[in-house]
Design a protein around this motif. Structure first.
Motif, PDB file in Angstrom:
ATOM      1  N   ALA A 200       0.833  -1.214   0.000  1.00  0.00           N
ATOM      2  CA  ALA A 200       0.000   0.000   0.000  1.00  0.00           C
ATOM      3  C   ALA A 200       0.860   1.253   0.000  1.00  0.00           C
ATOM      4  CB  ALA A 200      -0.917  -0.011   1.223  1.00  0.00           C
ATOM      5  N   TYR A 201       1.860   1.272   0.876  1.00  0.00           N
ATOM      6  CA  TYR A 201       2.753   2.443   0.962  1.00  0.00           C
ATOM      7  C   TYR A 201       3.546   2.631  -0.328  1.00  0.00           C
ATOM      8  CZ  TYR A 201       1.777   2.887   5.979  1.00  0.00           C
ATOM      9  OH  TYR A 201       1.175   3.076   7.193  1.00  0.00           O
ATOM     10  N   SER A 202       4.033   1.512  -0.905  1.00  0.00           N
ATOM     11  CA  SER A 202       4.854   1.607  -2.129  1.00  0.00           C
ATOM     12  C   SER A 202       4.032   2.095  -3.317  1.00  0.00           C
ATOM     13  CB  SER A 202       5.493   0.253  -2.452  1.00  0.00           C
ATOM     14  OG  SER A 202       4.508  -0.692  -2.831  1.00  0.00           O
ATOM     15  N   LEU A 203       2.717   1.827  -3.326  1.00  0.00           N
ATOM     16  CA  LEU A 203       1.845   2.263  -4.416  1.00  0.00           C
ATOM     17  C   LEU A 203       1.188   3.611  -4.134  1.00  0.00           C
ATOM     18  CD1 LEU A 203       0.024  -1.123  -5.247  1.00  0.00           C
ATOM     19  CD2 LEU A 203       1.860  -0.049  -6.556  1.00  0.00           C
ATOM     20  N   GLY A 204       1.475   4.160  -2.953  1.00  0.00           N
ATOM     21  CA  GLY A 204       0.880   5.439  -2.577  1.00  0.00           C
ATOM     22  C   GLY A 204      -0.574   5.313  -2.146  1.00  0.00           C
TER      23      GLY A 204
END
Length: 317
Positions: A200-204
């Motif tokens: 989730a964090y890596s995809l924003g």
């Protein structure tokens, strides 16, 4: 690597839930517990165990958006796509008790969640929280539901007392299967939370969105598989009963236990999702009252509603 570990986590969750349901159902048969009690409790709790594990682990790790989003997202997925696909395969016959008591109880649990979340609007404080006392309220409502289930089971006790237990159902084997299932659920749940939030964090993506989509769909796969299998076997009461029971457990047990462990901060966006969940429960009740069945047309409508909802929350992020 995170994607591979997420898939492995989901596989462990689904197979773990499968083992847990099979093992505990057979133990219930050995104990001569009525089949209706198995359906309303063990099967519903078993298919809800991935949501429970993921939400409790997320709460302990401080990811309250994942914890709450997972439950609301799972319930919406169950009410729309799971019921929709099962009804499209084979029209779901709805028992009178389900319409009169169980679906309204799901509606009550959803309304309680909405009220307990609304601290800013109702109490004028700065943050919306599901506190430990809110968790106790959820668990008290769960105890009322369990009292109802036990009362239903006792009434049907005579029906199961004469049933013969198959010779291949053994104590040792089923205790082992149940424990292996539980281990798979716990380990898989840990992997899903860790890798799901990392992706989730890596995809924003926000934690709320990943909880409402990736994790919610993943943890609802046992309900989907169970209900499709029941529909294919034309056991429509199990298909719908599993969904209704799972949604009650998700709110009252999972959120009750999660908020009891640690207070959960409520993201403002989730209010809309909870209201959508309540409206979908009302829609299910309306569909159930039409000739006491949910047909292919209603099933298709529910499936389309989920696709529209999915597009909406992705665009909202």
């Amino acid at each position: 690597m995170a994607y591979i570990l997420l898939i492995i986590g989901f596989v462990l969750l689904i197979k773990g839930a499968d083992f847990f349901v099979d093992g505990s159902s057979n133990i219930a048969k050995l104990l001569r517990i009525p089949s209706i009690l198995i359906g309303l409790t063990i099967v519903a709790f078993g298919t809800s165990s991935p949501e429970a594990t993921v939400s409790i682990i997320a709460a302990m790790e401080g990811s309250s958006d994942v914890s709450l989003g997972n439950i609301v997202g799972s319930n919406i997925f169950n009410l729309t796509l799971v019921v929709g696909i099962a009804a499209f395969i084979f029209p779901l016959k709805v028992e009178n008790e389900t319409i009169r008591k169980e679906i309204p109880f799901t509606l009550l649990a959803s309304a309680v969640l909405l009220i307990l979340m609304g601290d800013v609007a109702l109490q004028g404080i700065s943050d919306n929280l599901l506190t430990r006392s809110d968790g106790l309220i959820f668990l008290l409502f769960l105890s009322i539901f369990m009292y109802y289930v036990i009362e239903v089971a006792l009434k049907s006790r005579g029906k199961s007392s004469d049933e013969k237990i198959p010779a291949d159902i053994k104590w040792g084997k089923n205790i082992l299967i149940t424990l292996l299932g539980l281990a798979g659920i716990i380990i898989g749940g840990q992997m899903v939370v860790t890798n799901g939030t990392e992706i989730a964090y890596s995809l924003g993506m926000s934690e709320t969105l990943v909880g409402l989509t990736i994790i919610a769909i993943g943890t609802s796969l046992p309900e989907l598989v169970t209900s499709i299998a029941a529909a294919l076997k034309k056991e429509s009461e199990i298909a719908l009963g599993n969904i209704v029971g799972s949604n009650i457990f998700n709110i009252l047990f999972v959120l009750g236990a999660s908020s009891l462990i640690t207070p959960l901060a409520v993201n403002g966006k989730v209010f809309i999702d909870v209201i959508i969940m309540i409206l979908l429960t009302v829609l299910l009740l309306v569909f159930s009252r039409t000739n006491f069945k949910i047909g292919k047309r209603e099933g298709m409508t529910l499936a389309i509603v989920y696709i529209v909802y999915l597009v909406y929350i992705i665009l909202r992020n």
